[in-house]
Design a protein around this motif. Sequence first.
Motif, short mmCIF file in Angstrom:
data_model
loop_
_atom_site.label_atom_id
_atom_site.label_comp_id
_atom_site.label_asym_id
_atom_site.label_seq_id
_atom_site.Cartn_x
_atom_site.Cartn_y
_atom_site.Cartn_z
N ALA A 117 -0.06 -7.27 3.20
CA ALA A 117 0.28 -5.86 3.36
C ALA A 117 -0.52 -5.27 4.52
CB ALA A 117 0.01 -5.09 2.07
N SER A 118 -0.11 -4.08 4.95
CA SER A 118 -0.69 -3.53 6.18
C SER A 118 -1.78 -2.51 5.95
CB SER A 118 0.42 -2.89 7.02
OG SER A 118 1.06 -1.85 6.28
N HIS A 119 -1.97 -2.07 4.69
CA HIS A 119 -2.86 -0.93 4.49
C HIS A 119 -3.49 -1.00 3.10
CE1 HIS A 119 -4.39 3.17 4.66
NE2 HIS A 119 -3.81 3.41 3.50
N ALA A 120 -4.74 -0.55 3.01
CA ALA A 120 -5.42 -0.45 1.72
C ALA A 120 -5.91 0.97 1.52
CB ALA A 120 -6.61 -1.41 1.67
N ASP A 121 -5.59 1.55 0.36
CA ASP A 121 -6.22 2.79 -0.07
C ASP A 121 -7.45 2.42 -0.89
OD1 ASP A 121 -4.30 4.61 1.03
OD2 ASP A 121 -2.92 4.02 -0.58
N TRP A 122 -8.47 3.29 -0.87
CA TRP A 122 -9.75 2.94 -1.47
C TRP A 122 -10.16 3.92 -2.57
CZ3 TRP A 122 -12.23 -1.52 -0.54
CH2 TRP A 122 -11.85 -2.25 0.60
N ALA A 123 -10.60 3.35 -3.69
CA ALA A 123 -11.28 4.13 -4.72
C ALA A 123 -12.79 4.01 -4.56
CB ALA A 123 -10.87 3.65 -6.11
N LEU A 124 -13.26 2.81 -4.20
CA LEU A 124 -14.68 2.57 -3.94
C LEU A 124 -14.74 1.69 -2.68
CD1 LEU A 124 -17.50 3.18 -5.09
CD2 LEU A 124 -17.39 0.99 -6.29
N PRO A 125 -14.88 2.32 -1.51
CA PRO A 125 -14.78 1.58 -0.25
C PRO A 125 -16.03 0.78 0.06
CG PRO A 125 -15.27 3.88 0.18
CD PRO A 125 -15.07 3.76 -1.31
N PRO A 126 -15.95 -0.08 1.09
CA PRO A 126 -17.14 -0.82 1.52
C PRO A 126 -18.28 0.12 1.88
CG PRO A 126 -15.17 -1.70 2.56
CD PRO A 126 -14.76 -0.44 1.87
N MET A 127 -19.50 -0.35 1.67
CA MET A 127 -20.67 0.45 2.04
C MET A 127 -20.74 0.65 3.55
SD MET A 127 -22.38 1.35 -0.69
CE MET A 127 -24.06 1.65 -0.14
N GLU A 128 -20.32 -0.36 4.29
CA GLU A 128 -20.35 -0.30 5.75
C GLU A 128 -19.02 0.24 6.26
OE1 GLU A 128 -20.74 -3.41 9.51
OE2 GLU A 128 -21.62 -3.92 7.57
N PRO A 129 -19.02 1.28 7.09
CA PRO A 129 -17.76 1.82 7.60
C PRO A 129 -17.09 0.87 8.58
CG PRO A 129 -19.62 2.88 8.68
CD PRO A 129 -20.19 2.01 7.60
N GLY A 130 -15.80 1.12 8.80
CA GLY A 130 -15.07 0.28 9.74
C GLY A 130 -14.68 -1.03 9.10
N GLY A 131 -14.47 -2.03 9.92
CA GLY A 131 -14.06 -3.33 9.41
C GLY A 131 -12.55 -3.49 9.47
N THR A 132 -12.12 -4.73 9.38
CA THR A 132 -10.70 -5.08 9.43
C THR A 132 -10.27 -5.59 8.07
OG1 THR A 132 -10.89 -5.68 11.77
CG2 THR A 132 -8.96 -6.49 10.58
N ASP A 133 -9.28 -4.92 7.48
CA ASP A 133 -8.83 -5.27 6.14
C ASP A 133 -7.72 -6.32 6.19
OD1 ASP A 133 -10.51 -3.31 5.09
OD2 ASP A 133 -8.94 -1.78 5.09
N THR A 134 -7.87 -7.37 5.39
CA THR A 134 -6.77 -8.28 5.08
C THR A 134 -6.36 -7.98 3.65
OG1 THR A 134 -7.55 -10.00 6.58
CG2 THR A 134 -6.05 -10.68 4.83
N VAL A 135 -5.14 -7.50 3.47
CA VAL A 135 -4.67 -7.07 2.15
C VAL A 135 -3.60 -8.04 1.67
CG1 VAL A 135 -3.71 -5.17 0.80
CG2 VAL A 135 -5.08 -4.68 2.84
N LEU A 136 -3.87 -8.70 0.55
CA LEU A 136 -2.91 -9.62 -0.05
C LEU A 136 -2.37 -8.99 -1.32
CD1 LEU A 136 -4.72 -13.05 0.42
CD2 LEU A 136 -3.14 -11.88 1.96
N LYS A 137 -1.07 -8.73 -1.32
CA LYS A 137 -0.42 -8.05 -2.45
C LYS A 137 0.38 -9.06 -3.26
CE LYS A 137 2.34 -3.99 -3.62
NZ LYS A 137 3.07 -2.81 -3.08
N PRO A 138 -0.02 -9.31 -4.51
CA PRO A 138 0.68 -10.32 -5.32
C PRO A 138 2.02 -9.80 -5.82
CG PRO A 138 -1.02 -9.26 -6.61
CD PRO A 138 -1.15 -8.71 -5.22
N SER A 139 2.89 -10.74 -6.17
CA SER A 139 4.22 -10.38 -6.66
C SER A 139 4.28 -10.31 -8.18
CB SER A 139 5.25 -11.39 -6.15
OG SER A 139 4.89 -12.71 -6.53
N ALA A 140 3.31 -10.89 -8.88
CA ALA A 140 3.35 -10.95 -10.34
C ALA A 140 3.08 -9.58 -10.96
CB ALA A 140 2.33 -11.96 -10.85
N ASP A 141 3.75 -9.30 -12.07
CA ASP A 141 3.54 -8.04 -12.78
C ASP A 141 2.10 -7.95 -13.28
OD1 ASP A 141 6.17 -7.35 -12.42
OD2 ASP A 141 6.82 -8.03 -14.40
N GLY A 142 1.47 -6.81 -13.03
CA GLY A 142 0.12 -6.58 -13.52
C GLY A 142 -0.98 -7.16 -12.66
N ALA A 143 -0.62 -8.02 -11.71
CA ALA A 143 -1.62 -8.59 -10.81
C ALA A 143 -2.05 -7.53 -9.80
CB ALA A 143 -1.06 -9.81 -10.09
#
Length: 248
Positions: free
Chosen positions: A105-131
């Motif tokens: 996926a192309s984007h991540a929303d954050w509830a508790l983000p990394p302590m260090e700002p910036g960075g490049t996110d690799t977001v893997l979105k599973p297809s299974a229900d509840g995953a």
Amino acid sequence: MVVTDAAQSWWEESNDNILRMRETGWGGDEPLLSREMCELLDGVDETFAVTGANTPGWPNPFKDGPGPVEEAYERSSNPEKYRIVVARAQAWTQVLLDRGWAREASHADWALPPMEPGGTDTVLKPSADGAVPLVLTTHTPMDSDHPFNITIAAGDPAVRLDTLPDCACDGCDSGSARLLEYMDMLVLSVVDGSLDVDVGDDRYWVRTSFHVRGGGIQGPRARTAFTAAPWPPNWTARPVAPLPSLRG
């Protein structure tokens, strides 16, 4: 009793130790890592032989010897070696995508983000229900005196589980094997579905089958809670560890 064999992977060593403890009656209550989990980790190791070809591991500098001197906590003599965590993250990403359990996926929303700002996110979105999604954030050092590190996170919105290395000083160095073992445990817990997360107003808890981590919260956050489900089909998740008792 802990068995150490350089020829063994950490998952083989873990299963061997559990079986030995069961034979002697000294513990061994935790579940074995399943054949499917070991095959997944074997696949990550095989891919890591390619992605990590230029990031060699290193031994624990304090094993069987004196501990670090005080000055070791004030220096990082080879921060470049921590690029190894980036190579391990690349191996995990390739294996999980190749198995068809997730898409990038192309984007991540954050509830508790990394302590260090910036960075490049690799977001893997599973297809299974509840995953829940896995987010691997690569933090590139500002200069040669600082290390690469990886934040491992899960959920949507995402909650950081930990950042590796959490400290790159010489005094905190326990070798690359321990570092990659902990990273594997975190990523495996997301994929396995053995993950329970609760982020409140001022505290958080992260429970896996391997560890329980919690404490006060610093920085921005949003309340969220979730229990993950396995990414692969026909897969049974390991039981998560219970919360520690808060009674005195």
